[in-house]
Design an enzyme around this catalytic site. Structure first.
Site, PDB file in Angstrom:
ATOM      1  N   SER A   5      -8.814 -12.127 -38.740  1.00 42.40           N
ATOM      2  CA  SER A   5      -9.327 -13.479 -39.218  1.00 42.40           C
ATOM      3  C   SER A   5     -10.857 -13.786 -38.887  1.00 42.40           C
ATOM      4  O   SER A   5     -11.322 -13.154 -37.931  1.00 42.40           O
ATOM      5  CB  SER A   5      -8.576 -14.517 -38.743  1.00 42.40           C
ATOM      6  OG  SER A   5      -8.835 -14.911 -37.508  1.00 42.40           O
ATOM      7  N   LYS A   6     -11.400 -14.657 -39.535  1.00 41.74           N
ATOM      8  CA  LYS A   6     -12.722 -14.880 -39.207  1.00 41.74           C
ATOM      9  C   LYS A   6     -12.993 -15.702 -38.087  1.00 41.74           C
ATOM     10  O   LYS A   6     -14.112 -15.915 -37.825  1.00 41.74           O
ATOM     11  CB  LYS A   6     -13.454 -15.593 -40.526  1.00 41.74           C
ATOM     12  CG  LYS A   6     -13.087 -16.815 -41.098  1.00 41.74           C
ATOM     13  CD  LYS A   6     -13.763 -17.483 -42.020  1.00 41.74           C
ATOM     14  CE  LYS A   6     -13.342 -18.821 -42.684  1.00 41.74           C
ATOM     15  NZ  LYS A   6     -14.364 -19.401 -43.573  1.00 41.74           N
ATOM     16  N   ARG A   7     -12.134 -16.253 -37.601  1.00 45.09           N
ATOM     17  CA  ARG A   7     -12.201 -17.184 -36.423  1.00 45.09           C
ATOM     18  C   ARG A   7     -13.144 -16.321 -35.177  1.00 45.09           C
ATOM     19  O   ARG A   7     -13.822 -17.128 -34.754  1.00 45.09           O
ATOM     20  CB  ARG A   7     -10.652 -17.324 -35.605  1.00 45.09           C
ATOM     21  CG  ARG A   7     -10.877 -18.574 -34.693  1.00 45.09           C
ATOM     22  CD  ARG A   7      -9.556 -19.397 -34.797  1.00 45.09           C
ATOM     23  NE  ARG A   7      -9.831 -20.653 -34.467  1.00 45.09           N
ATOM     24  CZ  ARG A   7      -9.791 -21.820 -35.035  1.00 45.09           C
ATOM     25  NH1 ARG A   7      -9.069 -21.743 -36.288  1.00 45.09           N
ATOM     26  NH2 ARG A   7     -10.028 -23.058 -34.517  1.00 45.09           N
TER      27      ARG A   7
END
Length: 494
Positions: free
Chosen positions: A253-255
């Site tokens: 995820s881009k977190r």
RNA sequence: GCUCCCAUCGUCUAGAGGUUAGGACCCAGGGUUUUCAACCCUGUAACCGGAGUUCAAUUCUCCGUGGGAGCACCA
């Protein structure tokens, strides 16, 4: 084998994820292997989240990766339109067929009722999912409600017992109980189809022979199979690819990591290296070497060799591979051309001049000041990220809100960026300066630099985002718990 | 919670009953080099556990365990 036709079906709701490129890569490999066609289809059925500007980004990113398609919204083809928002009439007709045939039914349940239902199910720890409330309404009741003009959706009538066998080319036969899956919505209140409806109708109409998609789709395959059955169509061959993972093993995820193809382009990775690396995520090295070309992969490709476990995206290995491409696969002439095609060109320099000109005493001052525009990453010092009169702990939360605010900027220009960041300052009730000072350090790695908004604009959305994440980490990051709490407050205030 | 998927060094993997379990990234040491990279050499490091099947299991089966995913009018 009959005509091989594969497709990539991205939805234009954000920057292109490397996972999309990963799937597209294997689609293309399969198509090339069998002399088939690769189709691009835009799945823009979510009217609230789809944006035309993201569609452009999809085309650009995938083309940059060298994953070109034979048919698509921009190149045409015999099975168009290739944009689902232009096919709503087709879905409506097909849904009607289903309702007429008794395979689907209108449902008048409100989202409020569904929310309550869901909460009850969670509380009682009973099975989650739609309870079939409208499944057995009589024809009269339906006619009556329709006449009243009540909002409704169309739901698929799923078998309530029995086992569905999903044949997966990579995994063999997967048994799933029908009892496990509820009556999925096919047509939304707004008249648009859901993924499940559109994917089946389009894959059939577009004569797709093989569906390569992420593992996350396995559980909903029975819905698709039931639809094929209801229409009397032959389903495609399914191949579920393992997921790309964060270093902590969760779905990528881009977190915390850069996930957009655009980031890798902007950071100076070569498309061949990225493709090669992505192939390695599910496929063993071709021959003795980790480094191999797309053509070699096509030549070697054997579905039985696909690896099924999720793979952690290892930036270090990508870096090493990319380095090999740069030094082993290019003459210095080619490398120079790569640099020019990338960012070392007049156009890019010209964009910097307006705010660099007044900051130079000699020409020699230029390059040092713009170096950060070209750097893969910068190395800000903790002290430079904290403005005077602010505490270090206050900065990561602010940076996180800045990331969220910036994520929503659709037109990545000075104006939008400025508005977003002023919004952040307002949210915290800080002077704008206390927002811009840390951001300058985060973006440039220095205490001072060219104007922030212009710099961010030039750096690009994805690179900006990554530098802010790096800066947060320099200051110790933000715990998941704190981030969740912050997000609640942030969303509430807007 | 329910269901499904997966399981070899920290990471990506080879292996398809009998191997000193091999390679690559990372890391450490050394060599080469005016420096730094690159390059070369060496090293550290793995078969999740338990039952079976078998003369023999990392490999086959089952059960655990662990990790992941799904359970939306998002895709």
């Amino acid at each position: 084998m009959t005509d091989v036709r594969v497709r990539i079906a991205p939805s234009p709701t954000g920057p292109v994820h490397v996972g999309t490129a990963y799937q597209a890569l294997f689609d293309l490999v399969l198509a090339k292997k069998h002399g088939g066609k690769f189709v691009m289809r835009i799945e823009d059925t979510d009217q609230t989240r789809s944006r035309p500007e993201y569609e452009e980004q999809i085309f650009k990113a995938l083309r940059w990766m060298g994953l070109d398609w034979d048919e698509g919204p921009d190149v045409g083809g015999p099975y168009g339109p290739y944009r689902q928002s232009e096919r709503t009439e087709i879905y409506r007709e097909h849904a009607k067929q289903l309702v007429d045939g008794g395979h689907a039914y209108p449902c008048f349940c409100t989202s409020e009722r569904l929310d309550v239902l869901r909460k009850e199910q969670m509380q009682n720890k009973t099975k989650l999912g739609y309870d079939g409330h409208c499944r057995d309404l009589s024809a009269e009741e339906v006619a009556e409600k329709l006449a009243e003009g009540l909002d409704h959706v169309i739901r698929l009538k799923m078998p309530q017992e029995g086992t569905c066998i999903v044949k997966d080319r990579f995994r063999g036969e997967i048994e799933l109980d029908y009892a496990q899956v509820d009556d999925q919505v096919l047509i939304k209140t707004d008249g648009f189809p859901t993924y499940h409806m559109a994917v089946v109708v389009d894959d059939h109409l577009m004569k797709i022979s093989h569906v390569i998609r992420g593992e996350e789709w396995i559980m909903s395959t029975p819905k698709h199979l039931v639809l094929y059955e209801a229409y009397g169509w032959e389903p495609p061959e399914y191949m579920h690819l393992s997921l790309l993972l964060n270093p902590d093993g969760s779905k990528m995820s881009k977190r915390r990591n850069p996930t957009s193809v655009e980031y890798y382009r902007r950071a100076g990775y070569s498309p061949q290296a990225l493709r090669n690396y992505l192939a390695l995520m599910a496929y063993p090295p071709v021959g003795e070497e980790d480094m191999f070309s797309f053509e070699q992969l096509v030549e070697d490709f054997d579905p039985d060799k696909i690896n099924l476990g999720g793979s952690i995206f290892d930036m270090e290995k990508l870096n090493w591979l990319n380095g090999r491409y740069l030094r082993e696969d290019r003459s210095s002439e080619q490398l120079l051309k790569d640099l020019k095609d990338w960012l070392v060109n007049d156009e890019h320099f010209a964009q910097m001049l307006p705010f660099l000109q007044q900051r130079m005493e000699t020409l020699g001052d230029f390059m040092p000041q713009v170096a950060f525009f070209f750097a893969r990453k910068v190395d800000p010092q903790a002290e430079d990220l904290v403005p005077k009169k602010r505490q270090a702990e206050e900065i990561p939360p602010m940076l996180q809100t800045a990331i969220w605010a910036l994520d929503e900027v659709l037109d990545w220009q000075k104006e939008g960026i400025e508005a977003a960041l002023r919004g952040v300052a307002e949210y915290w009730e800080w002077p704008v300066r206390d927002v811009t000072v840390p951001l300058i350090a985060a973006l440039t790695g220095e205490k001072v630099g060219p104007p922030l908004f212009e710099s961010a604009a030039l750096l690009g959305q994805d690179m900006t985002r990554m530098r802010l994440i790096d800066a947060m980490n320099v200051l110790g990051g933000l715990s998941k718990k704190k981030a969740a709490k912050l997000e609640k407050g942030w969303k509430a205030k807007r």
